[in-house]
Design a protein around this motif. Sequence first.
Motif, short mmCIF file in Angstrom:
data_model
loop_
_atom_site.label_atom_id
_atom_site.label_comp_id
_atom_site.label_asym_id
_atom_site.label_seq_id
_atom_site.Cartn_x
_atom_site.Cartn_y
_atom_site.Cartn_z
N GLN A 76 0.79 -1.23 0.00
CA GLN A 76 0.00 0.00 0.00
C GLN A 76 0.82 1.28 0.00
O GLN A 76 0.32 2.34 0.38
CB GLN A 76 -1.02 -0.02 1.12
N TYR B 289 -1.07 3.39 -2.44
CA TYR B 289 -2.30 3.96 -1.88
C TYR B 289 -1.98 5.09 -0.92
O TYR B 289 -2.66 6.11 -0.89
CB TYR B 289 -3.07 2.84 -1.18
N GLU C 61 -6.07 -7.12 -6.34
CA GLU C 61 -6.77 -8.27 -5.74
C GLU C 61 -7.93 -8.70 -6.65
O GLU C 61 -8.18 -9.89 -6.84
CB GLU C 61 -7.26 -7.91 -4.34
N ARG D 238 -4.45 -17.57 0.28
CA ARG D 238 -5.63 -16.71 0.08
C ARG D 238 -5.52 -15.87 -1.17
O ARG D 238 -6.53 -15.53 -1.77
CB ARG D 238 -5.85 -15.83 1.30
N PHE E 25 -5.32 -8.80 5.31
CA PHE E 25 -6.62 -8.17 5.35
C PHE E 25 -7.28 -8.33 3.99
O PHE E 25 -6.71 -7.97 2.97
CB PHE E 25 -6.51 -6.69 5.71
N PRO E 26 -8.48 -8.92 3.96
CA PRO E 26 -9.12 -9.17 2.66
C PRO E 26 -9.48 -7.86 1.97
O PRO E 26 -10.10 -6.98 2.57
CB PRO E 26 -10.37 -9.97 3.03
N ARG F 292 -7.99 -3.29 11.35
CA ARG F 292 -8.82 -2.89 10.21
C ARG F 292 -10.18 -3.57 10.27
O ARG F 292 -11.20 -2.97 9.92
CB ARG F 292 -8.10 -3.20 8.90
N PRO G 59 -2.69 1.06 5.69
CA PRO G 59 -3.08 2.43 5.37
C PRO G 59 -3.11 3.29 6.63
O PRO G 59 -3.67 2.89 7.66
CB PRO G 59 -4.49 2.28 4.78
#
Lengths: 450, 135, 294
Positions: B77, B80, B94, B131, C51-52, C91, C160
């Motif tokens: 990130q 971001y 993702e 995942r 974290f999804p 989160r 973040p």
Amino acid sequence: MQDKEPITRALIIGAGIAGMQAALDIANSGYEVVLVDKLPSIGGRMAQLSETFPTLDCAQCILTPRTVEVGHHDRIKLVTYSEVEEVAGQVGDFRVRIRRHPAYVNWDACTGCGLCQEKCPKRVVSDFERGLGRRKAIYTLSPQAVPNRPVLDRESCLHFQGDRCRVCEKVCPVGAIDLEQEGNTIEERAGCIVMATGYDLYSMDRLGEYGHGDLANVIDGLAFERMLSASGPTAGKILRPSDGAEPKEVVFVQCAGSRDPELGVPYCSKICCMSTAKHAMLYKHRVPDGQAYVFYIDVRSAGKHYEEFVVRTVEENRTIYLRGKVSRVFEEGDKVAVWGVDTLSDRQVEISADLVVLATPMIPGGGTVQLAKMLGLHADEAGFLSEFDASMQPVETLRAGVFMAGACVGPKDIPETVAQASGAAAKVLSTFARWGKVAEGEAAARAEDL
Amino acid sequence: MRARMSAETLTSELTRRIEEISGENLLKCYQCGMCAAGCPAAFAMDMLPSQAIRFLQLGLVEEVLNSDTPWLCAACQTCYARCPKGLDLSRIMEAIREIVLQERGDYIDLGDLSPRDLAEIPQQAFIACFRKYTA
Amino acid sequence: METSQLRIPYFPGCTLNTTAKGFDTSLRASAQALGVELVELPEWNCCGATFPLLADNILDLAGPASVLVAAREMGERLAVACTTCYNVLRRTNLAIQTDEDKRQKLNLFIEAQYEGDLQVLDFLQVLRDEVGFEKVARTVKRPLTGLKAAAYYGCMVLRPASEVAYDDPENPRALDDLLMALGAEPIEYAHKGECCGSYLAVVSAQAAAEMTYSILSSAQKNGAQLIATNCPLCQFNLDSQQAEIGRRHTGYQTIPVLYFSQLLGIALGLDADDFDWEKHSVDPRPVLELVEPR
């Protein structure tokens, strides 16, 4: 509207190029003007600039005739080192309370000889020089200051900080130093007001990825202007602030905080594409064997002869324009590492720079928002003053009799500022002329009644 | 070869799905390249993150589906954090992975890993990979 | 002996039970020496390890949500050691707090009535804000004088920022300040928060080696003798990639990578025998011998 005749006298807040232009237009048409500025002398931001785009005029050379004319004008009353504190009344009869800061110098007695500045033992970092140079505790902003009268900065003065000094008092040949002086307030009356409070630059402190303003060799555009100025702290030489070496690799970063609704300001600061091109060009004029790089998102050169100017920067001064932003700037030894991208070649780019110049956005000049509140004007989210009608009444505010010009309305360059200032002056003058017609008509009507 | 463009190619089902799965508006990106400038994994990617977004904006989704870029995004990130438009690229990456996994199956086979790796690598890395890289 | 006890529920996470055992043992021992009683949740499950990021991620939030529910039963705060777990739990908690739709669906799904009224804290944050680094400094028995250490934060406590950061995300200080409190000299370098590659080690040897190399070499160039981190996956990557880095970059010199809690324990004068030194690829003990014995 009111019992008495409206006052055909204008009060202008801010004595930068916008305020001066409006003041001269109004005064030269025969009306009185009160010109207020919070700094000790007039000229505003333009007094800090080196050369102007796209003509490369020496800013000081085209500004000085104006400052001198304003300074000597019979119908312009200069009220510098002063801030508007309260505005009462309405169009035709505004009553404006102005706080004059104590200069600790009796300006009427002072001849502007400069001896006090010369002998003052205390040096402090100068805001006017954007931190690149120093001034004395008693100072004028520049040798060309109008009025050429010094002020004493109490926070830095040895005497006020409890030490024995009073050197200025001893050396002044006319006894003008007055360390007991107190600030005072005056009231001025005016029929119209022009807001011309200019701009500040967005603080580098808020740009974490570019070092929070903590890196010596990362400076903003106004600091680079001071460096380029012959009258600036380096006498026009380009020197790396950390060690005074001549920088051979200089990186200019556009949109450093602008067009960034997430972390900075959402708007385009409008002048940076041109001022950056000018910086790169002037850098090459000073350091012919140096290399300039410009990181940009878009080059917005929409102005007369502007695109041609940018083309010269590229083709003649061989500046490398890299299309993309810089993500990170950090010190690495005595260099500044710049991590950017060129999206045209799809390459991550790394430059080991000697100097980095950030084109930070214009924000409304300090005090603009408070003044707007005081006057009942509207401002946008960024604090720029709102037009009565952005398309058709661009220099009118929501308040009758209050006009505006320059960068306090939105980012703009010198030509546009001067044009807008003349526009605001024309609105003041047409208001005064209308009042004159009404008065004539009333007089005529009274004469008929008799 | 020219990329043929039309209202139809620009509003494909795939583009719509990517925006829906990621929750991001692709047209918010104005291609400043901030993400690409700071991405710590970009050197290994066959396509810069900003370029991937550009292809998606133009409806050239296949380019991105066939790229290794989404698979080399570690969701750190950094992009971001500095994106002037607040676009979360890790969510877009993702979404791309999700679509590829649905269409083409697992990206990796954890069974291929050496016993030494299995013993040494923290299991949180395996779980994360499981995942992110398997259907 | 410390009298003022701080009692706080504790979530170690899976990795601290296995490859990062030394993180857990040194952290618990140090906490105790500082008068902090870490009460491990009696039952806990994996946080999910990432974290999804899909907009519709409710199912994947069930795991971390169950941890939060268990923690809330024990109190209003939860100290987390692993920064990945901290990131995921924090989160998730924020999502439950702020997204009513997610809150309702999750509560239905895990059969709970949880409102998100828990403070999820990174252990370093507890150390800074509740114990205080001044107190840590006062408790130090064996100052790490002369040790030049690079604080490495990784991603999980910085980004973040609006969701997880308790520090300046572009220029974090917490770990540097702790190192200073321990008597060490934190060095300045630009890669404190650059990603180490995280789980990419599993899919790309090149990415993992080069990403860690840029961090390690930057720290070394700026004089670091060791790296101190708060993230178990970063510790693994930075430490274990060095063999591969040596193959790719001739002349590469190794540097030990420690958990900050190991340094904390040593500085507090604790017995460091069970800090699991054997798991380190680059043995930190020779560098630690530079510190004066207590």
